[in-house]
Design an enzyme around this catalytic site. Sequence first.
Site, mmCIF file in Angstrom:
data_model
loop_
_atom_site.group_PDB
_atom_site.id
_atom_site.type_symbol
_atom_site.label_atom_id
_atom_site.label_comp_id
_atom_site.label_asym_id
_atom_site.label_seq_id
_atom_site.Cartn_x
_atom_site.Cartn_y
_atom_site.Cartn_z
ATOM 1 N N ASN A 39 4.929 6.677 -16.422
ATOM 2 C CA ASN A 39 3.618 6.107 -16.674
ATOM 3 C C ASN A 39 2.908 6.986 -17.695
ATOM 4 O OD1 ASN A 39 0.711 5.657 -16.336
ATOM 5 N ND2 ASN A 39 1.328 4.269 -14.705
ATOM 6 N N HIS A 50 3.208 1.467 -17.947
ATOM 7 C CA HIS A 50 3.656 1.886 -16.624
ATOM 8 C C HIS A 50 5.051 2.476 -16.775
ATOM 9 C CE1 HIS A 50 0.892 -0.790 -13.902
ATOM 10 N NE2 HIS A 50 0.211 -0.031 -14.738
ATOM 11 N N GLU A 52 7.995 1.645 -15.594
ATOM 12 C CA GLU A 52 9.047 0.676 -15.897
ATOM 13 C C GLU A 52 8.914 0.157 -17.326
ATOM 14 O OE1 GLU A 52 7.925 0.124 -11.478
ATOM 15 O OE2 GLU A 52 6.901 0.583 -13.356
ATOM 16 N N SER A 77 7.128 0.926 -5.915
ATOM 17 C CA SER A 77 7.273 -0.524 -5.910
ATOM 18 C C SER A 77 6.630 -1.129 -7.164
ATOM 19 C CB SER A 77 6.601 -1.070 -4.640
ATOM 20 O OG SER A 77 6.792 -2.451 -4.512
ATOM 21 N N CYS A 79 4.671 -3.232 -9.875
ATOM 22 C CA CYS A 79 3.492 -4.093 -9.903
ATOM 23 C C CYS A 79 3.855 -5.454 -10.502
ATOM 24 C CB CYS A 79 2.387 -3.430 -10.718
ATOM 25 S SG CYS A 79 2.707 -3.446 -12.503
ATOM 26 N N CYS A 82 5.194 -5.149 -14.256
ATOM 27 C CA CYS A 82 6.548 -4.603 -14.348
ATOM 28 C C CYS A 82 7.568 -5.549 -13.727
ATOM 29 C CB CYS A 82 6.596 -3.222 -13.705
ATOM 30 S SG CYS A 82 5.524 -2.038 -14.582
ATOM 31 N N ASP A 142 -5.296 2.282 -12.570
ATOM 32 C CA ASP A 142 -3.919 1.960 -12.919
ATOM 33 C C ASP A 142 -3.454 0.666 -12.273
ATOM 34 O OD1 ASP A 142 -1.512 3.012 -14.382
ATOM 35 O OD2 ASP A 142 -0.650 2.791 -12.385
#
Length: 150
Positions: A39, A50, A52, A77, A79, A82, A142
């Site tokens: 991130n 982010h 990912e 996990s 979002c 992503c 975020d």
Amino acid sequence: MDEFMQAAIDEARQGLAEGGIPIGSVIVHQGRIIGRGHNRRVQQGSSILHGEMDAFENAGRQPASVYRECVLYTTLSPCAMCSGAILLYGIPKVIVGENLTFMGEEDLLRSRGVSVDVIQNADCIALMRDFIATRPALWNEDIGSSLPSG
């Protein structure tokens, strides 16, 4: 520990050391990391980097056939944003470090045929719990949330 989850954790720690949010990710194709990231919203002043998304960016252009053979590792996990990228590029499997501090769109991913394995890794949990406790306003920014008033 799996070497690829360790690589994602290393990315998360790098993000934290840079003053950012400790979430990391790697994309693995045929046993080799083709994209890694963390991130970098704070560091780059970005609305979308982010962990990912940074890993996808760093993987560069890949044929759809490559993404359909990849595994994405992420410390948290994913979002909605992503998860959308995971679905768009046809990533078939996601390994999640933890979902206790934040539950992303795992059900959406599963409903679209993505295999999602959550391992509840102690390092991932500690990184996020410590960060959320010390930087709640940044965390809420975020994830597109706001702190309760009062």
